[in-house]
Scaffold this active site. Structure first.
Site, PDB file in Angstrom:
ATOM      1  N   TYR A   1       0.821  -1.214   0.000  1.00  0.00           N
ATOM      2  CA  TYR A   1       0.000   0.000   0.000  1.00  0.00           C
ATOM      3  C   TYR A   1       0.855   1.264   0.000  1.00  0.00           C
ATOM      4  O   TYR A   1       0.634   2.182  -0.785  1.00  0.00           O
ATOM      5  CB  TYR A   1      -0.948   0.014   1.200  1.00  0.00           C
ATOM      6  CG  TYR A   1      -1.809   1.242   1.212  1.00  0.00           C
ATOM      7  CD1 TYR A   1      -2.855   1.371   0.297  1.00  0.00           C
ATOM      8  CD2 TYR A   1      -1.546   2.298   2.072  1.00  0.00           C
ATOM      9  CE1 TYR A   1      -3.633   2.513   0.258  1.00  0.00           C
ATOM     10  CE2 TYR A   1      -2.316   3.456   2.042  1.00  0.00           C
ATOM     11  CZ  TYR A   1      -3.361   3.556   1.132  1.00  0.00           C
ATOM     12  OH  TYR A   1      -4.119   4.690   1.082  1.00  0.00           O
TER      13      TYR A   1
ATOM     14  N   GLN B   1      -6.760  17.739   4.249  1.00  0.00           N
ATOM     15  CA  GLN B   1      -6.934  17.385   2.834  1.00  0.00           C
ATOM     16  C   GLN B   1      -8.263  16.684   2.639  1.00  0.00           C
ATOM     17  O   GLN B   1      -8.680  15.889   3.483  1.00  0.00           O
ATOM     18  CB  GLN B   1      -5.785  16.467   2.386  1.00  0.00           C
ATOM     19  CG  GLN B   1      -5.913  15.939   0.965  1.00  0.00           C
ATOM     20  CD  GLN B   1      -6.695  14.628   0.888  1.00  0.00           C
ATOM     21  OE1 GLN B   1      -6.873  13.958   1.887  1.00  0.00           O
ATOM     22  NE2 GLN B   1      -7.186  14.315  -0.302  1.00  0.00           N
TER      23      GLN B   1
ATOM     24  N   THR C   1      -7.729  17.773  -3.217  1.00  0.00           N
ATOM     25  CA  THR C   1      -6.987  16.968  -4.193  1.00  0.00           C
ATOM     26  C   THR C   1      -7.785  16.889  -5.489  1.00  0.00           C
ATOM     27  O   THR C   1      -8.935  16.462  -5.474  1.00  0.00           O
ATOM     28  CB  THR C   1      -6.725  15.562  -3.640  1.00  0.00           C
ATOM     29  OG1 THR C   1      -5.942  15.685  -2.452  1.00  0.00           O
ATOM     30  CG2 THR C   1      -5.976  14.707  -4.654  1.00  0.00           C
TER      31      THR C   1
ATOM     32  N   GLY D   1       6.593  14.810  -4.286  1.00  0.00           N
ATOM     33  CA  GLY D   1       6.951  13.739  -5.214  1.00  0.00           C
ATOM     34  C   GLY D   1       8.444  13.519  -5.286  1.00  0.00           C
ATOM     35  O   GLY D   1       9.141  14.224  -6.007  1.00  0.00           O
ATOM     36  N   GLY D   2       8.940  12.568  -4.529  1.00  0.00           N
ATOM     37  CA  GLY D   2      10.336  12.195  -4.667  1.00  0.00           C
ATOM     38  C   GLY D   2      11.328  13.028  -3.877  1.00  0.00           C
ATOM     39  O   GLY D   2      12.535  12.850  -4.037  1.00  0.00           O
TER      40      GLY D   2
ATOM     41  N   ALA E   1      -3.139   8.399   3.694  1.00  0.00           N
ATOM     42  CA  ALA E   1      -4.257   7.688   4.325  1.00  0.00           C
ATOM     43  C   ALA E   1      -3.760   6.560   5.216  1.00  0.00           C
ATOM     44  O   ALA E   1      -2.637   6.079   5.058  1.00  0.00           O
ATOM     45  CB  ALA E   1      -5.173   7.129   3.239  1.00  0.00           C
TER      46      ALA E   1
ATOM     47  N   ARG F   1       5.977   9.402   1.573  1.00  0.00           N
ATOM     48  CA  ARG F   1       6.372   8.046   1.957  1.00  0.00           C
ATOM     49  C   ARG F   1       7.452   8.000   3.046  1.00  0.00           C
ATOM     50  O   ARG F   1       7.339   7.187   3.962  1.00  0.00           O
ATOM     51  CB  ARG F   1       6.837   7.281   0.719  1.00  0.00           C
ATOM     52  CG  ARG F   1       5.692   6.887  -0.238  1.00  0.00           C
ATOM     53  CD  ARG F   1       6.231   6.074  -1.411  1.00  0.00           C
ATOM     54  NE  ARG F   1       5.191   5.708  -2.374  1.00  0.00           N
ATOM     55  CZ  ARG F   1       4.839   6.440  -3.432  1.00  0.00           C
ATOM     56  NH1 ARG F   1       5.446   7.597  -3.674  1.00  0.00           N
ATOM     57  NH2 ARG F   1       3.888   6.013  -4.242  1.00  0.00           N
TER      58      ARG F   1
ATOM     59  N   PRO G   1      -0.376  14.548   2.863  1.00  0.00           N
ATOM     60  CA  PRO G   1      -1.516  13.765   3.329  1.00  0.00           C
ATOM     61  C   PRO G   1      -1.367  12.310   2.904  1.00  0.00           C
ATOM     62  O   PRO G   1      -1.142  12.032   1.724  1.00  0.00           O
ATOM     63  CB  PRO G   1      -2.708  14.423   2.639  1.00  0.00           C
ATOM     64  CG  PRO G   1      -2.129  15.121   1.449  1.00  0.00           C
ATOM     65  CD  PRO G   1      -0.750  15.534   1.849  1.00  0.00           C
TER      66      PRO G   1
ATOM     67  N   SER H   1      -4.858  13.661   6.029  1.00  0.00           N
ATOM     68  CA  SER H   1      -5.685  13.099   4.958  1.00  0.00           C
ATOM     69  C   SER H   1      -7.119  12.910   5.421  1.00  0.00           C
ATOM     70  O   SER H   1      -7.366  12.510   6.569  1.00  0.00           O
ATOM     71  CB  SER H   1      -5.107  11.740   4.544  1.00  0.00           C
ATOM     72  OG  SER H   1      -6.027  11.027   3.750  1.00  0.00           O
TER      73      SER H   1
ATOM     74  N   LYS I   1      -4.395  20.650  -4.819  1.00  0.00           N
ATOM     75  CA  LYS I   1      -3.283  19.697  -4.904  1.00  0.00           C
ATOM     76  C   LYS I   1      -3.446  18.810  -6.128  1.00  0.00           C
ATOM     77  O   LYS I   1      -4.501  18.213  -6.322  1.00  0.00           O
ATOM     78  CB  LYS I   1      -3.242  18.835  -3.648  1.00  0.00           C
ATOM     79  CG  LYS I   1      -2.202  17.726  -3.673  1.00  0.00           C
ATOM     80  CD  LYS I   1      -2.004  17.105  -2.298  1.00  0.00           C
ATOM     81  CE  LYS I   1      -0.980  15.991  -2.331  1.00  0.00           C
ATOM     82  NZ  LYS I   1      -1.486  14.759  -2.933  1.00  0.00           N
TER      83      LYS I   1
ATOM     84  N   ARG J   1      13.692  13.658  -1.161  1.00  0.00           N
ATOM     85  CA  ARG J   1      14.345  12.775  -0.202  1.00  0.00           C
ATOM     86  C   ARG J   1      15.556  13.414   0.476  1.00  0.00           C
ATOM     87  O   ARG J   1      16.104  12.846   1.419  1.00  0.00           O
ATOM     88  CB  ARG J   1      14.826  11.492  -0.904  1.00  0.00           C
ATOM     89  CG  ARG J   1      13.748  10.592  -1.435  1.00  0.00           C
ATOM     90  CD  ARG J   1      12.905   9.977  -0.346  1.00  0.00           C
ATOM     91  NE  ARG J   1      11.867   9.101  -0.907  1.00  0.00           N
ATOM     92  CZ  ARG J   1      10.679   9.530  -1.357  1.00  0.00           C
ATOM     93  NH1 ARG J   1      10.372  10.812  -1.300  1.00  0.00           N
ATOM     94  NH2 ARG J   1       9.788   8.666  -1.829  1.00  0.00           N
TER      95      ARG J   1
ATOM     96  N   TYR K   1     -11.241  15.131  -0.585  1.00  0.00           N
ATOM     97  CA  TYR K   1     -11.803  14.990  -1.921  1.00  0.00           C
ATOM     98  C   TYR K   1     -13.233  15.494  -1.862  1.00  0.00           C
ATOM     99  O   TYR K   1     -13.863  15.461  -0.799  1.00  0.00           O
ATOM    100  CB  TYR K   1     -11.831  13.517  -2.343  1.00  0.00           C
ATOM    101  CG  TYR K   1     -10.489  12.863  -2.453  1.00  0.00           C
ATOM    102  CD1 TYR K   1      -9.785  12.879  -3.650  1.00  0.00           C
ATOM    103  CD2 TYR K   1      -9.923  12.207  -1.366  1.00  0.00           C
ATOM    104  CE1 TYR K   1      -8.547  12.268  -3.750  1.00  0.00           C
ATOM    105  CE2 TYR K   1      -8.683  11.596  -1.456  1.00  0.00           C
ATOM    106  CZ  TYR K   1      -7.994  11.634  -2.657  1.00  0.00           C
ATOM    107  OH  TYR K   1      -6.776  11.032  -2.762  1.00  0.00           O
TER     108      TYR K   1
ATOM    109  N   HIS L   1       0.650  13.049  -7.323  1.00  0.00           N
ATOM    110  CA  HIS L   1       0.111  12.075  -6.359  1.00  0.00           C
ATOM    111  C   HIS L   1       1.163  11.003  -6.053  1.00  0.00           C
ATOM    112  O   HIS L   1       0.826   9.838  -5.840  1.00  0.00           O
ATOM    113  CB  HIS L   1      -1.165  11.434  -6.929  1.00  0.00           C
ATOM    114  CG  HIS L   1      -2.222  11.162  -5.895  1.00  0.00           C
ATOM    115  ND1 HIS L   1      -3.439  11.787  -5.869  1.00  0.00           N
ATOM    116  CD2 HIS L   1      -2.244  10.335  -4.823  1.00  0.00           C
ATOM    117  CE1 HIS L   1      -4.164  11.351  -4.853  1.00  0.00           C
ATOM    118  NE2 HIS L   1      -3.456  10.470  -4.201  1.00  0.00           N
TER     119      HIS L   1
END
Lengths: 375, 375, 375, 375
Positions: A31, A139, A167, A291-292, A86, A314, A84, A113, A235, A294, A141, A259
């Protein structure tokens, strides 16, 4: 400079990913770690930052330097927010409260989220007071039912969330092949508790089995902007023309995002989309990007390309899985330390106007052939 | 053509790296072989030289050829210097004296690090006499205490060092993840003996835990230039505008460097920075370059891009670890042999004006797609 | 279409390489398979052909098609010659006679190396009569002694060699690291028999241990052209200006070559050099090319880029090692079959004017990013 | 949204490839999975789609969206056809009937190969009625005998095939190295039954052993166009000038194709050829494309580059091998589901005018260097 490191002694955000892979079960790993289809965009996000070269300056005055930035009327200690995400209780029992509390301790912002696995009111109540933490945003929807949507907005506003993040890049779930291969399912006790009682999605139309009947449009953005009592952040914008339209619709800020590569595979990496949107808007709206991200150098590059702040996703949930809130605090501290070092080593004292020229235009280098070194 | 090779018979500089990896303990290996963060710049340095294509000439007159170059008033036998590297006694008991003596034997220059693990006076006294060796320079950082700094400068001048190399790209230690993972620590008996008695760094400001309070600026360069009795070389310049400012400040030469990828990861490779700086300066200052030089062809390419000489770092300490001073002498001889072969095979008889046109402009080749051959 | 295949049933030239690796001892394998330094040019030669994209035409008239080309006054059955390679008896007892006889059978040309391991007269006498074979040329270096050189030329002319190929890209042996690591040495019974009695090389000068004292120059080319009674081909030209000078010196043809990547590593691949030389000469001289040709499509691309014919080296000696003359004949037949198929599938009936437009200009494709698909 | 998945639960087309590799014997695997020579074009087809970046739009009206397209006077439920593939009984006993029936069930088009392993009349009779299925076309080569060719055309017309697809890119079989290594041979009971009684190919000329004597030309296209009673589609066009000539010859549609990389290796990928042909024709003819289509995003990109529909080959036969007609139905449903999701996530409601601007022009991004992230 670093906060006390957890046992396994990660020294950078990627270390938390490696450790989380050992710690999480296959279901939760699929996930959190998975993306859409072949995960090309997910990887490209990271590679686009890594392949953006810094051209540092030396001997600049740094003694008065700091990492503070202004965003939607507040001063952030440093330009990092938790994206955000989940169902964080899949990663650790402390869930969204754990990650939010740790972020607050480190002065980072938090975007909770709508699919959080803990009540939004509980998270808001138990994080640090506003004066001692970063921004706290919610955040959501649009679910196709304005009554329900507005009730959720009012709950978030009442709980003290300072902005809404709508979003807009996921009218449909993407094709998450990794999740499907793993047979991902929410275990007992983990649920989107804040969406309990949501009416079923209206159905209609031919595409996607009718699931797009209530897909939000620009009119829904205008409606939300008219009804919300706090700033509205969009977003998931990747196209300059959509950014301009969002501005016209009254959005207060934008998050340039794909996303995290979880919806549309082969969408362009955000590091490529950001400068074009920044150029199109000419500073009319504050921009964030995710996004990415790090590394501290990635944060600095994002700011050089036009962002005011970044979101990290993440790695936060990986740190949560590895060491709970202490892990999240450590991960955010590592990232901030790296940002400060990157500023020192590039001659950037403050973040309010990082010049694009800090980045080397590799297209001017035609001596090195567009050819990888053969192995 | 080669000096007697040590037992394991390395035939190029990379062979010394492979052998050193077996020879050094994990602590020393992490220190010497590691770089900042993901080590992208460290690898890119090498790849940028390798991906620069030579377009050789044939049937040129070579009988009068030689490798001599002029630099800061001296004639060098060949355009190679040993880069400043700290704590060489981690690699071999003979330490900096071992590497310096071997370099002197081979006519290569030496830049002694302020963080050398042997007294600078001892190194200066025991290498060969000036007439029979290459240039001997001393590298330093400004430590935030002009009294201490000037004392160090006077010691170096008195000991016979012919130039000062001020490193300007490291107001902060970089994020050396590999070192941190290895838990690197100096073993007993290895220390920066020349900095004994240095006052503690002044602290102040917010960035980097206050460690930037005394970070040097352009005024410090001007002060050092005014007070030093020998030529002043600035090391760590990557931006053309900084190069021009260095010239205006009275610097006598520049070293285009990203600190071997040990400070700021994703800083551009030096092979890309060098020609832009050379173009900006138009010959106003002699340029040196380091970072990823492993082959005689790399040396020749650096000269074609505007350098007068190059510095070589890690391979020297690897050779020291493998075979002591004999290893260093052999490694330098290998590099010089390769340079001579490269000159012969490209039709370059002397090094005072290597034309940039020796390098093939790959941007003119649009038949081969910018696409690696699929595997 | 194919000649009878040897036992292991190779279906393309690369198959012979794989089989030869098993068959040859380490000494011979290092000699034939190795190149200079990191072998970057050796690999790039192949990759440059592979990365050149064909844009075929359909429904063209092919019934009158054939593979014949005109070269130095002769008609070749197909545009392939065996490149000069030394010491072929390392691969098979039949040595240069074996490969030359097989090539003659297949209508391919042969360039015998001055460092052949069999007497040039024997090879010339025992291959097929001129009318039934392709061209037979003799390759040489100038050894610094015009008396010896002229004697060698006269022997070759007397034996019936139809052209001289002067190699101009190797005034020095390259740094053949693979050979040095393997400790390569000629075994008893294998020697450059045609150079017996050659005077020692004159020594002088500083570069390369004095070995360049007698390195040939343009005046030597003019001398050879004035004294040779057969056409003179220069091999090893990569720069357009050298190509023009060769033409001015009276050369009758040129071979665009980087010596198969065996001399100067990181020299540009020949597929990149060829079109620039073709454009510079405007058809004034016939061009040949070698380096990395492994497929019929490579041959066709070479012709589209301006070559009249190609030379193939390593695959021939691999085939010789695997199956002797029969292997060489089979390998050459495979290549010719592939060329004919490539012609049929691109709509090219004859080879006298293969249009450059047959190759797709990938620089016009900016939709596909210059980015490899992430793995 | 998905049809019931077969046991092994593939979630995307590539999963069927992996499963088919286990299921098929080496002979059939080599036939279906192999391509020409080094299979560079075969891989490049896929990589070119994957490396084409989407630049999605958000908040667009999607409720009225659908996947229908118009093609040669019919409305297709979605723009996917099964490519002509020979000998499908090698994959599954149900052969071409199995794949055609499954495609008809899913509303996909079918192009039956002249080399089908089942009678064309049987396939046409047993698939669903025209009103409830997609288009049914018949592919053929011209065999050098107009009598036989016309008879075959008449049989196809009589059986109800709605268009003829003339393959023009294979006057010769390509060099299928993988097949040759596997010693591919048709097993008993599998044959090109519709070509029984075909006269032997006329022989003549020198190229390719005389096999090109009857290779078709543009006059043959004109003859076929004049004699066929149904629309004529040319398959295998890659050059804009050939596309224009096909239009002038009366072709009704074109398929931009490189035969799935099975004929001419290093032919350019179809994703690069398509937009140039679309630009050259300016909408004069409907275009289809095949080669490497594996994802719904690939289909959408093809339409953005000018195609009206796509053909899918190998994945269909893999699905047939894995799970028979049920597998084919599932694979086509997966692809359609992915297409619908891609439309939803890019803001494309209908497919009649997908804008090229949906694709990001990566040549405008010069910040990310043309350099893969070092490993």
């Amino acid at each position: 400079m670093s906060a006390a490191a957890p046992a396994a002694a990660p020294v950078c955000l990627d270390d938390y990913e490696a450790l989380a892979r050992e710690r999480l079960d296959a279901n939760a790993w699929a996930y959190f770690a998975g993306g859409a289809a072949d995960e090309i965009t997910q990887r490209a996000n990271r590679e686009a930052w890594a392949a953006t070269w810094l051209q540092p300056r030396v001997l600049r005055a740094l003694a008065q330097g700091h990492t503070r930035v202004e965003l939607l009327g507040r001063t952030l200690a440093h330009p990092v927010l938790v994206a955000p995400m989940a169902f964080q209780r899949l990663a650790h029992d402390s869930g969204e409260l754990g990650s939010s509390f740790a972020a607050a301790l480190q002065g980072a912002g938090v975007v909770l989220s709508a699919q959080a696995s803990m009540p939004l009111e509980e998270v808001a109540r138990r994080v640090l007071p506003e004066a001692t933490r970063g921004p706290l945003w919610f955040q959501l929807y649009l679910q196709g039912d304005r009554g329900f949507d507005l009730e959720l907005v009012r709950r978030a506003e009442a709980a003290g969330f300072e902005a809404l993040v709508l979003t807009v890049d996921a009218p449909m779930h993407g094709a998450r092949d990794r999740e499907r291969r793993a047979g991902f399912a929410l275990p007992p006790g983990v649920a989107a508790v804040n969406l309990a009682g949501a009416p079923p999605l209206p159905r209609g139309g031919e595409l996607c089995g009718g699931l797009l009947a209530a897909a939000p449009g620009w009119d829904d953005v205008a409606w939300l902007r008219a009804n919300a009592r706090v700033p509205l952040v969009l977003k998931g914008v990747l196209h300059p023309d959509d950014a301009k339209r969002a501005h016209a619709c009254g959005a207060d800020a934008l998050i340039v995002s794909n996303h995290g590569g979880r919806t549309l595979d082969t969408a362009l990496p955000t590091a490529w989309a950001l400068p074009r949107i920044a150029d199109a808007l000419g500073g009319a709206l504050p921009l964030l990007v995710d996004g990415g991200i790090r590394r501290g150098t990635d944060v600095l590059k994002a700011l050089a390309l036009g962002a005011r702040a970044v979101l990290v996703g993440r790695p936060i949930v990986y740190a949560l899985a590895v060491a709970g809130p202490q892990g999240v605090a450590h991960a955010l501290r590592l990232l901030r330390d790296e940002l400060e070092i990157a500023m020192a080593l590039t001659g950037i004292a403050t973040l309010d106007a990082v010049p694009r020229e800090l980045l080397f235009d590799a297209s001017k280098t035609h001596l090195g052939a567009p050819w990888e070194r053969p192995r």
